[in-house]
Design an enzyme around this catalytic site. Structure first.
Site: not given
Ligand code: NAI
Length: 663
Positions: A425, A446, A458, A496
């Site tokens: 994001s 996105h 997106e 956003n």
């Molecule tokens: P989160 O922290 O809930 O989940 C991330 C996951 O990735 C964790 O389970 C972690 O163990 C895993 N992980 C980390 N490094 C890894 C690797 N090298 N290989 C495999 N797994 C790995 O994060 P979330 O909130 O789901 O965000 C994920 C992505 O989505 C980010 O790029 C964020 O910017 C984007 N995003 C988040 C939104 C939100 O509302 N939370 C909305 C839109 C996009």
């Protein structure tokens, strides 16, 4: 001499050796049937033919069905609605069709509607004017009255006929909610008289119904009792309360007028028919309905971004089983795809799979479908399924180097032609793509949180991203029943970016002393789905703070947002933010504010968002103003009845110019 068959373009009419007339809807040049002007005129010719041939004894009955694969009839042709700009014009067109439907009802021979696929709105009203209705149980068959979503209610006497057939409770609920029904539910209500197993049985069943002169029996006596007073007024009161819990009358008058219609004329079909037209015409000609129709057209516009042929995604691999990744994989499975889910942390994957099961149970009806979905989602800690995937989506931690390393590994394993996407994001797509052998391959997908609920995705186009990859990504997005919005890579993309100044304006107002509940009430009164402070609490104040900073908002050290973040009060997830949260709900104050005051404040809160929309348009973040409007409506829930932020602003500007000229 036998009655001559009319020459038709949008229908196919034939009479078989048993004297049954088969009228097959088949609109020329269209993949689905809708009631355009020529289509309706030709239906008039068919009715005239059956009237004449029926009198001569040449025709024993009429069956109406579709020749299209896509289904029966999706209702009026919305593209022709624009000519319905005045109440008088609406009334004129509606009355012509009503008279035609009445003639169908009065035909001297049995008239059967044989339904496969979508039978919606005016399509269902046509079926209700027939004497008997048969539908198949196919998964593709759906019936319903989606009119309220367009700011109107059924206007081809569907209100009267559905109440006569299904009784007031079921019929009114269907019309007030716009809910789309499965054939078995429509049969249980009484809208359908008979079900057959598949579309192959429809013709035979229709033939039999004509030869046996079957007729619908109408609602049973006990349902008809509910039409009498005082029961009718009691029901109307309940319906008003239920509707008020969902939509406001000043924004969405259509369901309220439908309840009025029912309450005033529910037991007098003839008067109700006339009153239906009188109440329908002003709704149809209203600004709100015009804007809601615009929203529908905008959603169709976004769907058209996706090429229909070529890429057919079936397998998805998601890396990162956190909030987003887990839900993205689960949603793809709900939409029929196979998904594999990769995470470093097995506990995260386990949690995601458990959450997915909950989603399947909610979204898919039968145990069989849920079991099949569970089977389509697999944990894949080592990424063994990457090589089979048509789409690979990364949703891991928001750290550039970690993402870059992962993408290099993924690129080496993926099959040619598969889509490679990031859900980032805030990181630049160009930076993530830099170490790739083929950086032009990377697109952004996105998603918004919660994935299952929000309709927009997106599709981010980096500087070097190939057009072909963007198109394939759009096809994937429509395959998972979401709307793709192509955006240029920039901080905050579109949604956003425009939300942030609006949320920061709310924080500023709060800091200046405007009460919290007044701010959120003003946004609701404007038509936003949720107040900006409640929204920030839902998103998480830490995230809102960070996004705000990334997009250049300066949060003074001592503003309410900074103070809450510092105190660890991050909103819903910690139980307190701008609101105290109990059992997943914010504790609001019961204060009542002056309506005009709220209107003014609502307009002022939204202003910075409108300004940002103008800037995003000028920066070419999306293709044009309609894309800004579509993105902001489907991405933020921006008051749909206002037709989109830029549409709203243009209208305001025009009104200001008109009143200046008049002064
Ligand atoms: P989160 O922290 O809930 O989940 C991330 C996951 O990735 C964790 O389970 C972690 O163990 C895993 N992980 C980390 N490094 C890894 C690797 N090298 N290989 C495999 N797994 C790995 O994060 P979330 O909130 O789901 O965000 C994920 C992505 O989505 C980010 O790029 C964020 O910017 C984007 N995003 C988040 C939104 C939100 O509302 N939370 C909305 C839109 C996009």
């Amino acid at each position: 001499m036998p009655t001559p068959l009319p020459v038709l373009h949008d229908w196919r009419l034939s009479v078989d050796y048993e004297g049954i007339a088969w009228a097959l809807m088949d609109r020329e040049g269209e993949s689905a049937n809708s009631m355009g002007r020529r289509f309706t005129e030709e239906l008039g010719e068919i009715v005239k033919f059956v009237e004449d041939a029926g009198r001569q004894g040449e025709v024993k009955g009429l069956v109406i069905m579709s020749a299209k694969k896509s289904g029966f009839l999706v209702g009026a042709d919305i593209r022709e609605f624009e000519s319905f700009d005045t109440e008088a014009r609406v009334t004129e067109v509606v009355i012509q069709t009503l008279q035609l439907f009445d003639r169908i009802e009065k035909l001297p021979v049995p008239v059967v509607a044989a339904i496969h696929g979508y039978c919606l709105g005016g399509g269902l009203e046509l079926a209700l004017a027939c004497h008997y209705r048969i539908a198949d149980r196919d998964e593709a068959t759906r019936l319903g009255f989606p009119e309220v979503k367009l700011g109107i209610f059924p206007g081809l006497n569907g209100t009267v006929r559905s109440i006569q057939l299904a009784g007031p409770m079921d019929a009114m609920t269907a019309m007030l909610t716009g809910r789309i029904l499965r054939p078995a539910a429509a049969r249980a209500m009484g809208l359908i008289d008979q079900l057959v197993q598949s579309k192959h049985n429809l013709r035979w069943a229709a033939r039999k119904a004509v030869l046996q002169k079957r007729r619908s029996k109408g609602a049973p006596w006990w349902k008809q009792l509910m039409l009498k007073q005082p029961v009718r007024s009691y029901l109307a009161k309940q319906m008003r309360a239920k509707t008020a819990a969902k939509v406001r009358e000043d924004h969405y008058p259509a369901p309220y007028r439908l309840i009025d219609l029912f309450e005033q004329y529910g037991d007098d079909p003839a008067r109700m028919k006339a009153a239906e037209t009188e109440m329908f015409a002003p709704l149809m000609a209203s600004e709100a309905s015009r804007n809601l129709r615009r929203v529908f057209m905008l959603s169709e516009m976004l769907k058209d971004e996706a090429p229909k042929d070529g890429f057919k995604p079936k397998r998805v691999h998601v890396v990162g089983a956190g909030t987003m990744g887990g839900d993205i994989a689960a949603w793809c499975v709900v939409c029929g795809m196979q998904a594999s889910l990769q995470d470093l942390d097995a506990a995260q994957t386990k949690k995601a799979l458990a959450r997915a099961k909950g989603l399947f149970a909610k979204q898919l009806r039968s145990k069989q479908a849920v079991d099949a979905a569970v089977g389509r989602l697999v944990a894949d800690p080592e990424g063994k399924h990457v090589k089979h995937a048509d789409v690979v989506i990364e949703a891991i931690v928001e750290k550039l180097e970690v993402k870059q390393t992962l993408f290099q590994e993924l690129e080496a394993k993926m099959k040619p032609g598969a889509v490679l996407a990031t859900n980032t994001s805030s990181l630049r797509l160009e930076d993530i793509a830099k170490p790739l052998k083929d950086p032009g391959r990377l697109v952004g997908l996105h998603f918004f949180n919660p994935v299952a609920q929000l309709p927009l995705v997106e599709v981010v186009h980096g500087e070097g991203t190939r057009e072909e990859e963007v198109r394939k990504a759009c096809t994937f997005v429509t395959a998972i029943k979401k709307l793709p919005l192509v955006v240029k890579s920039c901080p905050g993309f579109l949604v956003n970016r425009v939300l942030t100044p609006y949320m920061m304006e709310a924080v500023k107002r709060l800091a200046e002393g405007t009460p919290r509940d007044k701010i959120d009430q003003a946004a609701l009164k404007f038509g936003m789905p949720m107040g900006p402070l409640e929204l920030m609490d839902m998103v998480g104040l830490d995230i809102a703070y960070k996004v705000g900073e990334e997009l250049g908002s300066k949060n003074p050290e001592d503003n309410p947002l900074s103070r809450l973040v510092k105190a660890g009060k991050l909103g819903k997830k910690t139980g307190e933010g701008f609101y105290v949260w109990e059992e997943g709900k914010p504790k609001r104050e019961e204060a009542i504010y002056d309506a005009a005051d709220l209107d003014r404040l609502g307009g002022e809160l939204i202003e910075p968002m409108l300004d940002e929309c103008e800037r995003a348009l000028a920066d070419g973040i999306v293709a044009n103003a309609d894309h800004v409007d579509a993105g902001v409506i489907f991405g933020t829930g921006f008051a749909p009845f206002r037709g989109g932020p830029l549409h709203y602003r243009r209208k305001q500007d025009a009104e200001a110019r008109a009143s200046a000229a008049a002064a």
